[in-house]
Motif scaffolding. Structure first.
Motif, mmCIF file in Angstrom:
data_model
loop_
_atom_site.group_PDB
_atom_site.id
_atom_site.type_symbol
_atom_site.label_atom_id
_atom_site.label_comp_id
_atom_site.label_asym_id
_atom_site.label_seq_id
_atom_site.Cartn_x
_atom_site.Cartn_y
_atom_site.Cartn_z
ATOM 1 N N ASP A 86 1.624 6.564 -3.127
ATOM 2 C CA ASP A 86 2.045 5.520 -2.192
ATOM 3 C C ASP A 86 3.173 4.689 -2.798
ATOM 4 O O ASP A 86 3.381 4.675 -4.014
ATOM 5 C CB ASP A 86 0.870 4.609 -1.843
ATOM 6 C CG ASP A 86 -0.156 5.289 -0.945
ATOM 7 O OD1 ASP A 86 0.151 6.396 -0.445
ATOM 8 O OD2 ASP A 86 -1.239 4.721 -0.753
ATOM 9 N N VAL A 123 2.149 -5.282 -3.833
ATOM 10 C CA VAL A 123 1.308 -4.837 -2.721
ATOM 11 C C VAL A 123 1.586 -3.361 -2.459
ATOM 12 O O VAL A 123 2.682 -2.858 -2.741
ATOM 13 C CB VAL A 123 1.571 -5.655 -1.435
ATOM 14 C CG1 VAL A 123 1.214 -7.113 -1.643
ATOM 15 C CG2 VAL A 123 3.016 -5.523 -0.986
ATOM 16 N N ILE A 124 0.610 -2.681 -1.930
ATOM 17 C CA ILE A 124 0.815 -1.302 -1.501
ATOM 18 C C ILE A 124 1.530 -1.347 -0.162
ATOM 19 O O ILE A 124 1.062 -1.989 0.779
ATOM 20 C CB ILE A 124 -0.517 -0.549 -1.402
ATOM 21 C CG1 ILE A 124 -1.173 -0.486 -2.789
ATOM 22 C CG2 ILE A 124 -0.307 0.858 -0.852
ATOM 23 C CD1 ILE A 124 -2.564 0.099 -2.777
ATOM 24 N N LYS A 125 2.679 -0.742 -0.083
ATOM 25 C CA LYS A 125 3.524 -0.843 1.104
ATOM 26 C C LYS A 125 2.776 -0.341 2.327
ATOM 27 O O LYS A 125 2.140 0.717 2.298
ATOM 28 C CB LYS A 125 4.812 -0.039 0.885
ATOM 29 C CG LYS A 125 5.962 -0.487 1.751
ATOM 30 C CD LYS A 125 7.266 0.125 1.265
ATOM 31 C CE LYS A 125 8.446 -0.407 2.057
ATOM 32 N NZ LYS A 125 9.723 0.162 1.557
ATOM 33 N N SER A 168 -5.032 -7.432 2.925
ATOM 34 C CA SER A 168 -4.875 -6.885 1.579
ATOM 35 C C SER A 168 -3.703 -7.546 0.862
ATOM 36 O O SER A 168 -3.771 -7.836 -0.332
ATOM 37 C CB SER A 168 -4.656 -5.370 1.649
ATOM 38 O OG SER A 168 -5.786 -4.718 2.193
ATOM 39 N N ALA A 169 -2.610 -7.794 1.585
ATOM 40 C CA ALA A 169 -1.452 -8.449 0.986
ATOM 41 C C ALA A 169 -1.811 -9.846 0.517
ATOM 42 O O ALA A 169 -1.346 -10.308 -0.527
ATOM 43 C CB ALA A 169 -0.301 -8.491 1.978
ATOM 44 N N SER A 190 0.250 -1.909 3.652
ATOM 45 C CA SER A 190 -1.151 -2.361 3.667
ATOM 46 C C SER A 190 -1.324 -3.473 4.686
ATOM 47 O O SER A 190 -0.375 -4.126 5.105
ATOM 48 C CB SER A 190 -1.564 -2.846 2.279
ATOM 49 O OG SER A 190 -0.775 -3.945 1.887
ATOM 50 N N GLN A 191 -2.563 -3.721 5.081
ATOM 51 C CA GLN A 191 -2.857 -4.744 6.059
ATOM 52 C C GLN A 191 -2.588 -6.134 5.488
ATOM 53 O O GLN A 191 -2.579 -6.338 4.276
ATOM 54 C CB GLN A 191 -4.321 -4.645 6.501
ATOM 55 C CG GLN A 191 -4.650 -3.330 7.215
ATOM 56 C CD GLN A 191 -6.104 -3.262 7.631
ATOM 57 O OE1 GLN A 191 -6.908 -4.096 7.243
ATOM 58 N NE2 GLN A 191 -6.434 -2.266 8.429
ATOM 59 N N ASP A 240 -7.777 -7.154 -6.192
ATOM 60 C CA ASP A 240 -7.862 -6.145 -5.140
ATOM 61 C C ASP A 240 -7.518 -4.746 -5.653
ATOM 62 O O ASP A 240 -6.926 -3.936 -4.941
ATOM 63 C CB ASP A 240 -6.924 -6.535 -3.985
ATOM 64 C CG ASP A 240 -7.286 -5.852 -2.665
ATOM 65 O OD1 ASP A 240 -8.493 -5.619 -2.444
ATOM 66 O OD2 ASP A 240 -6.380 -5.558 -1.872
ATOM 67 N N ASP A 269 -4.615 5.744 -4.527
ATOM 68 C CA ASP A 269 -3.362 5.365 -3.872
ATOM 69 C C ASP A 269 -2.146 5.987 -4.548
ATOM 70 O O ASP A 269 -1.004 5.614 -4.243
ATOM 71 C CB ASP A 269 -3.211 3.839 -3.870
ATOM 72 C CG ASP A 269 -4.228 3.169 -2.975
ATOM 73 O OD1 ASP A 269 -4.355 3.599 -1.812
ATOM 74 O OD2 ASP A 269 -4.905 2.235 -3.435
#
Length: 250
Positions: free
Chosen positions: A76, A122-124, A130-131, A126-127, A47, A73
């Motif tokens: 982020d 994971v990008i904090k 996505s996680a 995120s949906q 991803d 990103d």
């Protein structure tokens, strides 16, 4: 990542009991047991996120993670999660890092226990979808322990777990772990996974007593400081990273 050896005399484990006969399925009498490299990086990508760490870490030394997210990103917060050992198997945040210009990030934390860990990045914020697609890694966290060697004088006798101890027997003695528990041992970059086959040690303040064959396999020829972790019988592995590719115990 090297754990220096400590020059003491070797100690002996205890023997006794009855049970498993030598050469039976699952017996430690049947080498070779694979010795693998423990001081190698492992990496995963998914991803648009890449995460890299060392395959081996230590409780006091902590775990370091690096990686990257898409350049879009940058700025982020990247969250490092650890899969809990509970039956619920939930993801627990353990560290945060800011994505730098270009998307790179670095984070570290100190695990509370030894054993195999599964982590993800994971990008904090995120949906959930996505996680779920985030890259995951498995690595082993060791507890530094003292290990002695035993064998001569006990060969031909049954161990406390019912094993007939021989020159080529692969295994380890521990005072409390159940017989058959698999233990991952780290010494000077080498890793071997062996079963608990005996009780002991009872000298030099050691936590583990390696059979002579186990010691020879990883190059431990006297009392040494090792890394140790009890691990599940089935594990999730990560691929060692190439330079140009994305690849609790007592």
């Amino acid at each position: 990542m090297v754990i220096p050896g400590l020059a003491f005399a070797s100690g002996g484990g205890g023997t006794g009991g009855a049970g498993t006969s030598p050469g039976s399925p699952g017996s430690s009498q049947n080498p070779p047991v694979p010795v693998t490299a423990g001081n190698v990086p492992v990496s995963a990508s998914s991803d648009g996120i890449t995460i890299t760490s060392e395959a081996s870490a230590f409780i006091r030394g902590g775990v370091s993670v690096t990686g990257s997210v898409p350049a879009s990103d940058a700025g982020d917060a990247v969250e490092i999660d650890q899969l809990s050992s509970a039956a619920s198997a939930t993801w627990v945040p353990v560290a945060d890092a800011g994505a730098q210009p270009g998307g790179s990030f670095a984070a570290s934390w100190h695990p509370a226990r030894a054993g195999q860990l599964t982590i993800r990045a994971v990008i904090k914020g995120s949906q959930a979808s996505s996680a779920a697609a985030a890259p995951t890694l498995s690595l082993t966290v060791y507890r530094r322990s003292t290990a002695t060697l035993y064998g001569p004088g006990f060969w031909g006798h049954r161990t406390a777990c019912g094993e007939v101890l021989r020159r080529r027997t692969i295994g380890v003695a521990n005072r409390t772990l159940p017989c058959g528990t698999l233990v991952q041992l780290y010494y000077k970059g080498s890793v071997i996974t062996v079963p608990v086959i005996d009780r002991g040690p009872y000298a030099h303040g050691a936590n583990w007593d390696l059979t002579m064959a186990t010691g020879r396999a990883i190059g431990a020829l006297t009392t040494v400081a090792i890394g140790a972790a009890a691990v599940p019988s089935a594990t999730t592995s990560s691929t060692p990273a190439a330079s140009s590719a994305v690849p609790s115990a007592q």
